[in-house]
Design a protein around this motif. Structure first.
Motif, short mmCIF file in Angstrom:
data_model
loop_
_atom_site.label_atom_id
_atom_site.label_comp_id
_atom_site.label_asym_id
_atom_site.label_seq_id
_atom_site.Cartn_x
_atom_site.Cartn_y
_atom_site.Cartn_z
N ARG A 71 -6.07 16.45 3.42
CA ARG A 71 -4.89 17.31 3.58
C ARG A 71 -4.42 17.83 2.22
O ARG A 71 -4.08 19.00 2.07
CB ARG A 71 -3.76 16.55 4.27
CG ARG A 71 -3.93 16.34 5.76
CD ARG A 71 -2.62 15.88 6.39
NE ARG A 71 -1.62 16.94 6.34
CZ ARG A 71 -0.31 16.75 6.54
NH1 ARG A 71 0.15 15.52 6.77
NH2 ARG A 71 0.54 17.75 6.50
N LEU A 72 -4.40 16.95 1.24
CA LEU A 72 -4.01 17.36 -0.10
C LEU A 72 -5.00 18.37 -0.68
O LEU A 72 -4.61 19.38 -1.27
CB LEU A 72 -3.92 16.14 -1.02
CG LEU A 72 -2.75 15.19 -0.78
CD1 LEU A 72 -2.93 13.92 -1.60
CD2 LEU A 72 -1.43 15.86 -1.13
N ARG B 75 0.82 -1.20 0.00
CA ARG B 75 0.00 0.00 0.00
C ARG B 75 0.86 1.26 0.00
O ARG B 75 2.04 1.22 0.37
CB ARG B 75 -0.89 0.02 1.24
CG ARG B 75 -1.99 -1.03 1.25
CD ARG B 75 -2.75 -1.01 2.57
NE ARG B 75 -3.28 0.31 2.88
CZ ARG B 75 -4.44 0.78 2.42
NH1 ARG B 75 -5.18 0.05 1.61
NH2 ARG B 75 -4.87 1.99 2.77
N PRO B 76 0.28 2.38 -0.40
CA PRO B 76 0.97 3.66 -0.22
C PRO B 76 1.25 3.89 1.26
O PRO B 76 0.57 3.34 2.13
CB PRO B 76 -0.02 4.69 -0.76
CG PRO B 76 -0.99 3.91 -1.57
CD PRO B 76 -1.04 2.53 -1.00
N LYS B 77 2.22 4.74 1.54
CA LYS B 77 2.55 5.05 2.93
C LYS B 77 1.46 5.91 3.56
O LYS B 77 0.70 6.59 2.87
CB LYS B 77 3.90 5.76 3.00
CG LYS B 77 5.06 4.89 2.57
CD LYS B 77 6.38 5.61 2.74
CE LYS B 77 7.54 4.70 2.35
NZ LYS B 77 8.85 5.37 2.54
N LEU C 195 -8.19 2.40 -1.32
CA LEU C 195 -7.59 3.72 -1.17
C LEU C 195 -8.65 4.79 -1.39
O LEU C 195 -9.78 4.49 -1.78
CB LEU C 195 -6.43 3.87 -2.15
CG LEU C 195 -5.40 2.73 -2.11
CD1 LEU C 195 -4.32 2.95 -3.15
CD2 LEU C 195 -4.80 2.58 -0.72
N ALA C 196 -8.28 6.03 -1.14
CA ALA C 196 -9.25 7.13 -1.17
C ALA C 196 -8.98 8.04 -2.37
O ALA C 196 -7.83 8.32 -2.71
CB ALA C 196 -9.18 7.94 0.12
N ALA D 163 -3.75 7.23 0.48
CA ALA D 163 -4.06 6.01 1.21
C ALA D 163 -5.34 6.10 2.03
O ALA D 163 -6.02 5.10 2.26
CB ALA D 163 -2.89 5.63 2.13
N SER D 164 -5.69 7.31 2.50
CA SER D 164 -6.83 7.45 3.40
C SER D 164 -7.59 8.73 3.10
O SER D 164 -7.03 9.68 2.53
CB SER D 164 -6.35 7.49 4.85
OG SER D 164 -5.59 8.68 5.08
N PRO D 165 -8.85 8.80 3.51
CA PRO D 165 -9.61 10.05 3.35
C PRO D 165 -8.95 11.23 4.05
O PRO D 165 -9.04 12.37 3.58
CB PRO D 165 -10.97 9.72 3.97
CG PRO D 165 -11.10 8.23 3.85
CD PRO D 165 -9.70 7.70 4.04
N GLU D 166 -8.29 10.96 5.17
CA GLU D 166 -7.63 12.04 5.92
C GLU D 166 -6.49 12.65 5.10
O GLU D 166 -6.32 13.88 5.04
CB GLU D 166 -7.11 11.52 7.25
CG GLU D 166 -8.20 11.13 8.24
CD GLU D 166 -8.86 9.79 7.91
OE1 GLU D 166 -9.99 9.56 8.41
OE2 GLU D 166 -8.26 8.98 7.16
#
Length: 266
Positions: free
Chosen positions: A259-260, A149-151, A225-226, A252-255
């Motif tokens: 942020r992006l 998975r992505p970090k 993934l999100a 990797a996540s909604p969080e």
């Protein structure tokens, strides 16, 4: 999956013939017109789309085709099934001979991103074949994705939809989010690399169209993934058309995606 996989492979072979027929910048780069998606249609874009449309028309089924240059076209009785195609994603790379561009095709049972049931992306540089089927996972060359998975923090972020001014305008807030950047030139392939854990995030600095992301987003979502539309959520409701509605962020996540997205909005 098998019938569509075979059709996609035949489309790839057709496009390879086009690449051989148009071997360099002099043949690939001439601008023919403005495509329905709003971008310039170069000779390589048009030739690739022509052979893909011919291949899909030969299927003889009922569907609506959404493609970058021609827009929407009804085949047979049309109906709910949509085929969303980008014959050359990464046209600038393709016309300059940079081996990082792709063919992508998505099959949907309805008009929105949530209706996509099959996705296919082919990398003409590496020869890698990426596939996904809704509810059945995503694969690279037949090997199931998801183990790597992505970090959970963004070491490598892929920027797409870029020009030098847009990077300059947006890079400030990104400094606090991502350690390293890659600007490769194909949004579809960057999303595939996210699905494989090769990069940790992807953003498009200009609004994306469904043809850019419909196939690859299924790989991202099938890997858990999100992905979200920065300017026009929710992602699942995005229409499968040619309107450039929103920038895209994936991680990797909604969080991390938020942020992006927050960094892009500043």
């Amino acid at each position: 999956m098998t019938p569509w996989l075979q059709t996609c492979r035949l489309c790839v072979a057709d496009i390879r013939d086009v690449l051989e027929r148009l071997p360099g910048r002099a043949e690939r780069e001439p601008v023919l017109q403005l495509g329905q998606g709003g971008d310039e249609t170069t000779a390589i874009d048009q030739a690739a789309e022509d052979v893909v449309v011919e291949r899909l028309a030969a299927l003889g089924g009922d569907f609506v085709l959404v493609s970058e240059e021609l827009g929407e076209r009804r085949f047979g009785a049309g109906g709910d099934q949509r085929i969303v195609v980008d014959p050359i994603d990464g046209s600038v790379n393709a016309k300059r001979g940079i081996p990082y561009f792709s063919f992508s095709l998505a099959v949907a049972e309805g008009p929105s991103m949530a209706d996509v049931v099959f996705g296919y992306v082919y990398d003409f540089g590496s020869g890698e074949e990426w596939t996904a089927e809704r509810g059945a996972g995503a694969s690279l060359a037949g090997t199931r994705l998801g183990a790597q998975r992505p970090k959970d923090t963004i070491e490598i972020l892929s920027f797409e939809g870029t020009t030098t001014p847009t990077i300059a305008e947006r890079i400030g807030p990104i400094v606090d989010v991502a350690a390293r950047l890659r600007v490769m030139g194909s949004l579809a392939l960057s999303l595939c690399h996210l699905a494989a854990g090769r990069v940790d995030g992807v953003v498009s600095l200009k609004p994306a169209r469904s043809v850019d992301i419909a196939a690859a987003q299924l790989l991202v979502r099938e890997c858990g993934l999100a992905i979200e539309l920065v300017d026009d959520p929710p992602f699942a409701a995005a229409p499968l058309d040619l309107v450039m509605r929103s920038r895209v962020a994936a991680a990797a996540s909604p969080e991390l995606v938020e942020r992006l997205a927050d960094a892009l909005r500043r």
